[in-house]
Write an enzyme that holds these catalytic residues in place. Structure first.
Site, mmCIF file in Angstrom:
data_model
loop_
_atom_site.group_PDB
_atom_site.id
_atom_site.type_symbol
_atom_site.label_atom_id
_atom_site.label_comp_id
_atom_site.label_asym_id
_atom_site.label_seq_id
_atom_site.Cartn_x
_atom_site.Cartn_y
_atom_site.Cartn_z
ATOM 1 N N HIS A 115 31.043 29.890 -38.480
ATOM 2 C CA HIS A 115 29.645 30.264 -38.281
ATOM 3 C C HIS A 115 29.501 31.100 -37.016
ATOM 4 O O HIS A 115 30.357 31.087 -36.130
ATOM 5 C CB HIS A 115 28.766 29.013 -38.216
ATOM 6 C CG HIS A 115 28.793 28.241 -39.490
ATOM 7 N ND1 HIS A 115 28.111 28.635 -40.613
ATOM 8 C CD2 HIS A 115 29.440 27.100 -39.832
ATOM 9 C CE1 HIS A 115 28.322 27.783 -41.582
ATOM 10 N NE2 HIS A 115 29.144 26.832 -41.138
ATOM 11 N N GLY A 142 46.804 12.753 -44.852
ATOM 12 C CA GLY A 142 45.425 12.407 -45.136
ATOM 13 C C GLY A 142 44.486 12.687 -43.978
ATOM 14 O O GLY A 142 44.827 12.507 -42.816
ATOM 15 N N THR A 165 44.458 23.995 -35.397
ATOM 16 C CA THR A 165 43.713 25.117 -34.811
ATOM 17 C C THR A 165 44.585 26.344 -34.577
ATOM 18 O O THR A 165 44.068 27.393 -34.202
ATOM 19 C CB THR A 165 43.079 24.691 -33.469
ATOM 20 O OG1 THR A 165 44.132 24.326 -32.566
ATOM 21 C CG2 THR A 165 42.119 23.525 -33.654
#
Length: 185
Positions: A115, A142, A165
């Site tokens: 965003h 998971g 990241t």
């Protein structure tokens, strides 16, 4: 004439996710996902027929357990034998390529959209989409989260709950938040 929001999204440009064009595509994906998630396992097989038809590509024996969610579907490509366990969410505003034999644990999340940094941009629905690529024979534990623009190499392991990241090289294990390399034991 301005480009459509879908064209901007596909080109990796800023686009607005608010509007009929992209909403129509998301509705189509929600319908296919609903069918997949609602079918009895014996009828669904490896994945529901509408979901298989929606995907950008799915190799032999690629399997998606229910429940599952994707934003668009047409940007998702699964290699032969790729396995997505229950609860996976893939927000595929850009291409997501998952290699052959790769395993995703329960509740893995892949986010291709970022965003806008400014509040006014977020209020206008501005996003930019970046592809995610996971190589062959990788294992994503998971509840791992993979962010936009990430590549994970062949044979890599992402530990449960890791937040990825940065790119992960082939045959490397990463764990933690943010994910960092560790020596395999």
């Amino acid at each position: 004439m301005t480009n459509s929001e879908r064209i901007k999204m596909a080109a990796g440009e800023w686009y607005t996710c608010i509007g009929d064009e992209l909403e129509d595509l998301r509705v189509r994906a929600r319908d296919a996902v609903f069918e997949h998630n609602s079918l009895p396992p014996g009828q669904r097989g490896n994945m529901g027929p509408a979901l298989r038809a929606l995907l950008g590509g799915a190799g032999e024996k690629a399997r998606i357990e229910a429940p599952f969610h994707c934003a668009y579907g047409f940007n998702l490509f699964l290699g032969d034998g790729a396995f997505l366990n229950a609860g996976c969410t893939i927000l595929d505003a850009a291409p997501v390529r998952i290699g052959k034999g790769t395993l995703l644990g329960p509740n893995v999340q892949i986010y291709c959209a970022e965003h806008h940094r400014e509040a006014s941009g977020r209020l206008a629905g501005l996003e930019i989409a970046k592809p995610v690529t996971i190589g062959d024979n990788a294992w994503i534990g998971g509840s791992a989260v993979i962010l936009a623009g990430i590549s994970i190499g062949e044979g890599a392991i992402v530990g449960a709950g890791a937040v990825v990241t940065r790119d992960v090289p082939a045959n490397v294990t990463v764990v933690g938040n943010p994910a960092r390399a560790v020596t395999r034991g």
